[in-house]
Design an enzyme around this catalytic site. Structure first.
Site, PDB file in Angstrom:
ATOM      1  N   GLY A   1      42.556 -23.540  78.687  1.00 47.88           N
ATOM      2  CA  GLY A   1      41.250 -24.504  79.357  1.00 47.88           C
ATOM      3  C   GLY A   1      40.511 -25.407  78.547  1.00 47.88           C
TER       4      GLY A   1
ATOM      5  N   TYR B   1      24.946 -14.570  76.302  1.00 47.87           N
ATOM      6  CA  TYR B   1      25.735 -15.210  76.507  1.00 47.87           C
ATOM      7  C   TYR B   1      24.973 -16.788  76.231  1.00 47.87           C
ATOM      8  CZ  TYR B   1      28.652 -19.251  77.734  1.00 47.87           C
ATOM      9  OH  TYR B   1      29.191 -20.891  78.684  1.00 47.87           O
TER      10      TYR B   1
END
Length: 416
Positions: free
Chosen positions: A129, A285
């Site tokens: 990523g 999150y």
């Protein structure tokens, strides 16, 4: 007053030339009158250039004794100092810097001409990523990188791929085991890093993260998203403080999601970790990304006198990476918006910019998005909340693994 957002004012009037000195200053020559001056004839500002040649360039004297510049990869030769392409106005204040990159910029563009040889960076979550793209981009420019990841087999493959793609020297790319879901693993990792990088660490890039997990707990009995995204990174940063010197940069890769954080029913004197009953994967999150921003704020104040710069940043919205792998619905959503979001190279650009750009020397305590600083959320600017988050986080670490190596922060922040 000239417009700093325009490039046109940098154009020299007819008859003027831009030249450089060996020590990195720029002067201007009027070819008609032979007049020489240190300030730009249009803007009235002084300009400076890097003291070293841009990455990939070397120089020698030709037969007549004149300096000629050679690009090592292409063989191109020129009598014009390539450093002039990177001339910038002399800064009167640490925050005097223009926006030279934006959302479409790539990490490779940000690093154009930048030589990172002799620099040392640790990057968490760097085997895939955005972290991988960050590592690849910096390795391409000579940086020594320590990959701090949980999956060492995948990391080894990532290192080999980077060497193949960039011709980076494999001996400059090392790896160390780090499981952010274990505070003991974080401590072991920090000890290993101090052995491997015994002198200093130029860049600490806290990139690893998880998203959209169902409720799970770590071995330390904290909710996983909270510990991986925030607590583990904060503990690692504090343990690595001895390696951070003047001009070292610490980067917390946060998210615009921090603007949607809600600390109601989460913010207690004992814990910031959500319970199973109150758990929401999205809010966990959001909150963890807020904690990244405020932790950077607190540490920027703590370490300002040492010249250590601590900033936070947003890499991009819904970039297609393994971050969304926890649930098929998140994976589908990320896939559907993929044509409208940043590429991995674009997503790594802000991280690389904040980690390496010479304009940001001495810049600390800011939040960046699209390669420029912007204002954080109202919660993130609340000093009392920042101090409380830092205090409770220290208390949570102390309860699980003790306060060795972080005692001075416990003494200062934790209320008895």
């Amino acid at each position: 007053m000239h417009n700093l957002d325009s490039d046109s004012e940098d154009e020299l009037p007819p008859g003027w030339e831009e030249k450089s000195t060996e020590d990195g200053n720029v002067y201007f020559v009027n070819t008609c009158t032979s007049k020489i001056q240190w300030t730009h004839p249009r803007t009235g500002c002084k300009k400076v250039i890097p003291k070293e040649l841009p990455f990939g360039w070397t120089k020698k004297d030709d037969e007549s004794g004149k300096t000629v510049y050679i690009h090592k990869e292409t063989g191109d030769m020129t009598y014009i100092d390539p450093r002039l392409a990177f001339a910038k106005e002399e800064k009167k204040h640490v925050h005097d810097f223009r926006q030279r990159f934006d959302a479409s910029s790539t990490a490779f563009q940000v690093l154009h001409g930048v030589d990172l040889s002799g620099k040392y960076a640790l990057i968490t979550g760097s085997n895939a990523g955005i972290g991988y793209e960050t590592a690849k981009s910096m390795a391409r420019h000579g940086c020594n990188i320590l990959f701090a990841n949980r999956n060492l087999e995948a990391t080894q493959l990532a290192i080999k791929e980077i060497c193949r793609e960039t011709n980076a020297a494999e001996e400059n790319l090392k790896m160390v085991h780090l499981d952010l879901a274990s505070l003991q693993s974080v401590r072991k990792c920090a000890l290993a890093v101090k052995t491997m990088f015994s002198d200093h660490l130029d860049m600490l890039i806290l990139n690893a993260g998880v998203f959209g997990l169902p409720y799970t707990e770590t071995e330390d009995k904290f909710e996983t998203t909270f510990q991986v995204n925030h607590l583990g990174h904060m503990y690692l940063t504090l343990l690595l403080e001895p390696l951070l010197k003047k001009n070292s940069r610490v980067l917390f890769v946060s998210s615009e999601s921090h603007r949607f954080a809600n600390l109601k029913n989460t913010f207690t004197q004992q814990s910031l970790s959500m319970s199973r009953e109150q758990y929401s994967s999205m809010m966990a999150y959001n909150n963890s990304k807020l904690f990244n921003v405020v932790t950077a704020k607190v540490l920027s104040e703590e370490w300002k006198s040492k010249g250590i710069c601590v900033n936070s940043l947003h890499p991009g919205n819904m970039v297609f990476t393994n971050l969304s792998k926890s649930w098929w619905l998140f994976r589908l959503a990320f896939f559907l918006v993929r044509p409208f979001t940043k590429s991995l190279q674009q997503a790594a650009a802000t991280t690389v910019y904040v980690a390496t750009d010479s304009d940001l020397e001495g810049v600390t305590g800011l939040y960046f998005n699209n390669c420029f600083y912007c204002q954080e959320s109202e919660l993130a600017r609340d000093r009392d909340i920042a101090s409380e988050v830092f205090s409770i986080s220290l208390k949570m670490i102390q309860q699980r693994v003790g306060a060795e190596h972080i005692q001075k922060y416990v003494d200062k922040f934790v209320k008895t």
